[in-house]
Scaffold this motif. Structure first.
Motif, PDB file in Angstrom:
ATOM      1  N   ARG A   1      -2.581  10.779  -9.008  1.00 43.33           N
ATOM      2  CA  ARG A   1      -2.303  10.788  -7.081  1.00 43.33           C
ATOM      3  C   ARG A   1      -1.278   9.891  -6.837  1.00 43.33           C
ATOM      4  N   VAL A   2      -0.552  10.375  -5.994  1.00 41.55           N
ATOM      5  CA  VAL A   2       0.577   9.472  -5.387  1.00 41.55           C
ATOM      6  C   VAL A   2      -0.275   8.211  -4.626  1.00 41.55           C
ATOM      7  N   TYR A   3      -1.049   8.410  -3.795  1.00 44.67           N
ATOM      8  CA  TYR A   3      -1.681   7.299  -3.010  1.00 44.67           C
ATOM      9  C   TYR A   3      -2.401   6.491  -3.710  1.00 44.67           C
ATOM     10  N   LEU A   4      -2.545   5.453  -3.042  1.00 45.25           N
ATOM     11  CA  LEU A   4      -3.328   4.354  -3.787  1.00 45.25           C
ATOM     12  C   LEU A   4      -4.658   4.299  -3.018  1.00 45.25           C
ATOM     13  N   ASP A   5      -5.740   3.736  -3.851  1.00 42.52           N
ATOM     14  CA  ASP A   5      -6.919   3.418  -3.283  1.00 42.52           C
ATOM     15  C   ASP A   5      -7.302   1.998  -3.256  1.00 42.52           C
ATOM     16  N   TYR A   6      -8.087   1.517  -2.122  1.00 45.89           N
ATOM     17  CA  TYR A   6      -8.070   0.021  -1.682  1.00 45.89           C
ATOM     18  C   TYR A   6      -9.564  -0.320  -1.701  1.00 45.89           C
ATOM     19  N   TYR A   7      -9.700  -1.589  -2.369  1.00 49.97           N
ATOM     20  CA  TYR A   7     -11.039  -2.317  -2.570  1.00 49.97           C
ATOM     21  C   TYR A   7     -11.038  -3.599  -2.007  1.00 49.97           C
ATOM     22  N   LEU A   8     -12.041  -3.839  -1.104  1.00 50.84           N
ATOM     23  CA  LEU A   8     -12.188  -5.186  -0.309  1.00 50.84           C
ATOM     24  C   LEU A   8     -12.259  -6.185  -1.263  1.00 50.84           C
ATOM     25  N   GLN A   9     -12.978  -6.102  -2.542  1.00 54.57           N
ATOM     26  CA  GLN A   9     -12.826  -7.314  -3.363  1.00 54.57           C
ATOM     27  C   GLN A   9     -11.561  -7.964  -3.831  1.00 54.57           C
ATOM     28  N   ASP A  10     -10.489  -7.038  -3.467  1.00 48.81           N
ATOM     29  CA  ASP A  10      -9.156  -7.417  -3.866  1.00 48.81           C
ATOM     30  C   ASP A  10      -8.590  -8.466  -3.129  1.00 48.81           C
ATOM     31  N   TYR A  11      -9.431  -8.574  -1.917  1.00 51.02           N
ATOM     32  CA  TYR A  11      -8.729  -9.403  -0.590  1.00 51.02           C
ATOM     33  C   TYR A  11      -9.814 -10.490  -0.546  1.00 51.02           C
ATOM     34  N   SER A  12      -9.219 -11.653  -0.040  1.00 45.86           N
ATOM     35  CA  SER A  12     -10.136 -12.769   0.068  1.00 45.86           C
ATOM     36  C   SER A  12      -9.361 -13.703   1.199  1.00 45.86           C
ATOM     37  N   GLY A  13      -9.959 -14.876   1.753  1.00 47.56           N
ATOM     38  CA  GLY A  13      -9.310 -15.513   2.758  1.00 47.56           C
ATOM     39  C   GLY A  13     -10.108 -15.411   3.895  1.00 47.56           C
ATOM     40  N   TRP A  14      -9.235 -15.997   5.031  1.00 44.42           N
ATOM     41  CA  TRP A  14      -9.777 -16.100   6.406  1.00 44.42           C
ATOM     42  C   TRP A  14      -9.391 -14.772   7.179  1.00 44.42           C
ATOM     43  N   LEU A  15      -8.427 -13.959   6.775  1.00 39.81           N
ATOM     44  CA  LEU A  15      -8.365 -12.849   7.207  1.00 39.81           C
ATOM     45  C   LEU A  15      -9.324 -11.749   6.926  1.00 39.81           C
ATOM     46  N   GLU A  16      -9.591 -11.787   5.627  1.00 41.34           N
ATOM     47  CA  GLU A  16     -10.698 -10.885   5.021  1.00 41.34           C
ATOM     48  C   GLU A  16     -12.020 -10.966   5.721  1.00 41.34           C
ATOM     49  N   GLU A  17     -12.440 -12.441   5.729  1.00 46.14           N
ATOM     50  CA  GLU A  17     -13.821 -12.800   6.464  1.00 46.14           C
ATOM     51  C   GLU A  17     -13.887 -12.292   7.735  1.00 46.14           C
ATOM     52  N   ARG A  18     -12.535 -12.296   8.331  1.00 44.33           N
ATOM     53  CA  ARG A  18     -12.743 -11.779  10.001  1.00 44.33           C
ATOM     54  C   ARG A  18     -12.634 -10.412  10.023  1.00 44.33           C
ATOM     55  N   VAL A  19     -11.938  -9.480   9.338  1.00 43.29           N
ATOM     56  CA  VAL A  19     -12.238  -8.326   9.462  1.00 43.29           C
ATOM     57  C   VAL A  19     -13.298  -7.605   8.870  1.00 43.29           C
ATOM     58  N   ALA A  20     -13.913  -8.257   7.703  1.00 44.25           N
ATOM     59  CA  ALA A  20     -14.956  -7.824   7.256  1.00 44.25           C
ATOM     60  C   ALA A  20     -16.315  -8.139   7.821  1.00 44.25           C
ATOM     61  N   SER A  21     -16.171  -9.039   8.893  1.00 48.12           N
ATOM     62  CA  SER A  21     -17.422  -9.506   9.624  1.00 48.12           C
ATOM     63  C   SER A  21     -18.179  -8.273  10.533  1.00 48.12           C
ATOM     64  N   ASP A  22     -19.284  -8.183  10.591  1.00 40.74           N
ATOM     65  CA  ASP A  22     -19.950  -7.077  11.132  1.00 40.74           C
ATOM     66  C   ASP A  22     -19.520  -6.863  12.645  1.00 40.74           C
ATOM     67  N   SER A  23     -19.477  -8.147  13.258  1.00 39.36           N
ATOM     68  CA  SER A  23     -19.318  -8.349  14.761  1.00 39.36           C
ATOM     69  C   SER A  23     -17.873  -7.742  15.086  1.00 39.36           C
ATOM     70  N   TYR A  24     -16.799  -7.987  14.219  1.00 40.64           N
ATOM     71  CA  TYR A  24     -15.615  -7.645  14.528  1.00 40.64           C
ATOM     72  C   TYR A  24     -15.190  -6.364  13.890  1.00 40.64           C
ATOM     73  N   TRP A  25     -15.764  -5.895  12.839  1.00 45.72           N
ATOM     74  CA  TRP A  25     -15.409  -4.592  12.252  1.00 45.72           C
ATOM     75  C   TRP A  25     -15.750  -3.622  13.133  1.00 45.72           C
ATOM     76  N   GLY A  26     -16.984  -3.577  13.952  1.00 39.92           N
ATOM     77  CA  GLY A  26     -17.116  -2.644  14.952  1.00 39.92           C
ATOM     78  C   GLY A  26     -16.143  -2.183  15.779  1.00 39.92           C
ATOM     79  N   LYS A  27     -15.460  -3.251  16.475  1.00 43.23           N
ATOM     80  CA  LYS A  27     -14.221  -2.785  17.312  1.00 43.23           C
ATOM     81  C   LYS A  27     -13.221  -2.361  16.597  1.00 43.23           C
ATOM     82  N   ILE A  28     -12.779  -2.959  15.377  1.00 42.04           N
ATOM     83  CA  ILE A  28     -11.693  -2.294  14.495  1.00 42.04           C
ATOM     84  C   ILE A  28     -11.984  -0.961  14.135  1.00 42.04           C
TER      85      ILE A  28
END
Length: 285
Positions: free
Chosen positions: A108-135
């Motif tokens: 494959r030329v494209y990449l796959d993305y996994y949430l466990q590869d990210y951490s920290g404040w931004l990851e917690e904000r994006v992954a939160s259920d309340s915020y992810w609904g809007k995103i």
């Protein structure tokens, strides 16, 4: 005196021009937040900093032209604070986007993305259920996945051709199932299960061929958004670092020119001490 005022005025005009890339970066992030990244709070610090530099530069320019000491002092103090805030923002941007990247996939030329590869404040904000609904709603409404469709003389794109495409992180994470799930390609946004799931990845069961669902609830979609934000912030941060370095140099020169003005106002020749002793020192042996 006049030369120093002209120099300070020119430096203030330069800082005014330097505010344009910062403000432009904030506006660019704002456009991406509405159409691509879907994070609508990251751009405001840059926009505020850019506007502040513009206003303070105009105040300093007026102070230099009219020899207004108050405006010059206001310029120096405010610009010092703004530079400190800009440095803090740059450091913050690098810290919150430090971790995470896509994973290469075989054939494959494209990449796959996994949430466990990210951490920290931004990851917690994006992954939160309340915020992810809007995103997720923003990503869906942007028609990012619908734009994936390609036809060649009325013939849909084949699997081999799709595998050679360079997808954005959001397209890869939100518009198709993770590769390790083993879904079989039908078209860009329709994938069949085939002989069964080949992975314990929770996203495998979240995938849906329903065009309003796809993988918008998947962790891979959240990771794709994070990767997109990381890329955007890194681009803007490079510009901010260059502007910040120039601002510091300009500030030092402006401060030196201001001190020179003060010295001339006090009729103090350059290099002469302010005070002299009335009596010579006595040496005791």
């Amino acid at each position: 005196m006049r030369t120093s005022n002209h120099l300070i005025g020119a430096l203030n005009f330069l800082t005014f021009l330097l505010s344009i890339p910062i403000l432009g970066g904030g506006i660019w992030l704002s456009n991406r937040s509405n159409n691509t990244d879907c994070l609508q709070f990251l751009q405001w610090p840059l926009i505020i900093i850019g506007i502040s530099i513009m206003v303070i530069s105009l105040a300093g320019f007026a102070g230099a032209c009219y020899r207004n000491t108050f405006l010059m002092r206001l310029y120096l103090v405010a610009m010092f604070i703004i530079i400190a805030v800009l440095i803090g923002f740059i450091v913050f941007a690098y810290v919150v986007t430090d971790k995470g990247s896509g994973r290469r996939v075989v054939n494959r030329v494209y990449l796959d993305y996994y949430l466990q590869d990210y951490s920290g404040w931004l990851e917690e904000r994006v992954a939160s259920d309340s915020y992810w609904g809007k995103i997720s709603s923003c990503v869906r409404d942007s028609n990012t996945c619908r734009k994936l469709a390609r036809n060649f003389n009325g013939v849909p794109e084949s699997a081999d051709m799709f595998y050679l495409r360079s997808l954005t992180s959001i397209q890869s994470g939100c518009c198709k199932p993770p590769t390790d799930c083993g879904y079989i390609y039908q078209n860009e946004t329709i994938w069949n299960l085939g002989n069964g799931l080949m992975s314990a990845n929770p996203d495998c069961t979240k995938w849906s061929n329903e065009q309003q669902q796809l993988c918008y609830a998947c962790d891979s979609c959240k990771a794709g958004v994070l990767a997109s934000v990381r890329k955007s912030w890194r681009k803007v941060s490079v510009i901010n670092i260059v502007v910040m370095i120039i601002l510091v140099i300009v500030y030092i020169i402006a401060y030196a020119a201001y001190r020179n003005n003060r010295r001339m106002d006090n009729d103090e020749p350059y290099g002469e001490a302010r005070m002299t002793k009335s009596q010579p020192s006595h040496f005791h042996f």
